[in-house]
Design a protein around this motif. Structure first.
Motif, short mmCIF file in Angstrom:
data_model
loop_
_atom_site.label_atom_id
_atom_site.label_comp_id
_atom_site.label_asym_id
_atom_site.label_seq_id
_atom_site.Cartn_x
_atom_site.Cartn_y
_atom_site.Cartn_z
N TYR A 81 0.88 -1.16 0.00
CA TYR A 81 0.00 0.00 0.00
C TYR A 81 0.92 1.21 0.00
CZ TYR A 81 -3.62 3.34 1.05
OH TYR A 81 -4.46 4.42 0.99
N VAL B 267 1.59 -7.72 8.62
CA VAL B 267 2.49 -7.31 7.54
C VAL B 267 3.69 -8.26 7.45
CG1 VAL B 267 1.79 -4.91 7.68
CG2 VAL B 267 3.78 -5.69 8.98
N PHE C 207 -6.84 -5.47 2.26
CA PHE C 207 -5.57 -5.75 1.60
C PHE C 207 -5.22 -7.24 1.70
CE2 PHE C 207 -5.60 -1.37 2.85
CZ PHE C 207 -5.02 -0.72 1.79
N ARG D 43 6.69 -2.58 10.40
CA ARG D 43 5.83 -1.39 10.33
C ARG D 43 5.27 -1.05 8.96
NH1 ARG D 43 9.41 2.87 13.61
NH2 ARG D 43 8.09 4.36 12.47
N LEU D 44 5.91 -1.50 7.89
CA LEU D 44 5.43 -1.09 6.56
C LEU D 44 4.23 -1.92 6.12
CD1 LEU D 44 8.83 -0.67 4.68
CD2 LEU D 44 7.51 1.05 5.92
N PRO D 45 3.23 -1.25 5.52
CA PRO D 45 2.07 -2.00 5.01
C PRO D 45 2.43 -2.73 3.71
CG PRO D 45 1.75 0.35 4.67
CD PRO D 45 3.05 0.21 5.39
N ILE D 46 3.16 -3.83 3.90
CA ILE D 46 3.62 -4.66 2.79
C ILE D 46 3.31 -6.11 3.16
CG2 ILE D 46 5.65 -5.48 1.53
CD1 ILE D 46 6.91 -2.74 1.90
#
Lengths: 145, 79
Positions: A52, B76, B8, A118-121
């Motif tokens: 995202y 995540v 998502f 922390r990253l929206p991945i």
């Protein structure tokens, strides 16, 4: 080149070195994350990153700012891939330059560790068995498989 | 009020949709997620995730406003 980027194209590793080259720096630390052929006992054929981007860039930039502040490094850059990836491709790169090596190692470690949580991945692994799974979601998605 | 919900990765696959606009009385993301899990059976098996509102990370007990876009993140896995 911005401080933190998402790229759907292969990463140009030389660009990082050039960008961070600085006469006041005696240390350059670069971490490359590669696509590995196995995970938790399964053979991995390829994987896919869903990103995202608006929030990944914002949060990634925040992590780099924190690293500069905490460790007093001269500069830091990071880039993360999106989309389908084959084995041994470079999925993520973190690069740090600083006058001395200690803070460069510490900052590089901090950035990649924070990026992972922390990253929206999201990472989907495609296995030899024909199955595909979103990593870290196995437990909560058990009933869907 | 109306809110937009965005799913998502595993959540998108579980619900079969990327975004939807809902008329809801949910006051918090926690209540909204519970409502969404009732609408989408696939989502009910998910217990943990992060949430963002209008592209900023938020708490599960944050207050929702009309027109908010609520983003539900599965665990995540970057890097």
């Amino acid at each position: 080149m911005k401080a933190f980027e998402i790229s759907s194209e292969p990463i140009d590793l030389q660009a990082f070195r050039q960008k961070l080259l600085d006469r006041s720096c005696g240390a350059y630390v670069q971490f490359d994350g590669w696509v590995r052929d196995h995970n938790e006992g399964q053979k991995v054929l390829r994987l896919e990153y869903e990103v995202y981007e608006p929030m990944a860039v914002k949060e990634g930039t925040r992590i780099l700012d924190e690293a500069r502040e905490r460790f007093g490094i001269s500069n830091a850059f990071a880039i993360h891939r999106s989309g389908l990836m084959e084995l041994s491709e470079v999925a993520v790169v973190v690069a740090v330059s600083s006058p001395h090596r200690g803070e460069a190692f510490d900052a590089c470690r901090y950035i990649i560790d924070q990026a992972k949580i922390r990253l929206p991945i999201w990472k989907k692994e495609y296995y030899e068995s024909g199955k595909a799974e979103w990593v870290n979601c196995q437990r909560c998605a058990r009933s869907n498989n | 009020m109306n809110v937009k919900v965005r799913y998502f990765a595993a959540f998108r696959e579980a619900t079969g949709c990327e975004t939807e606009t809902l008329a809801t009385s949910a006051v918090s993301p926690a209540e909204l997620f519970a409502e969404c899990a009732k609408r989408h059976a696939g989502l009910a098996s998910y217990s943990s995730s992060l949430v963002a509102i209008n592209d900023e990370m938020a708490g599960w007990e944050a207050t929702l406003k009309d027109g908010d876009e609520v983003l539900f993140f599965p665990p995540v896995a970057g890097g």
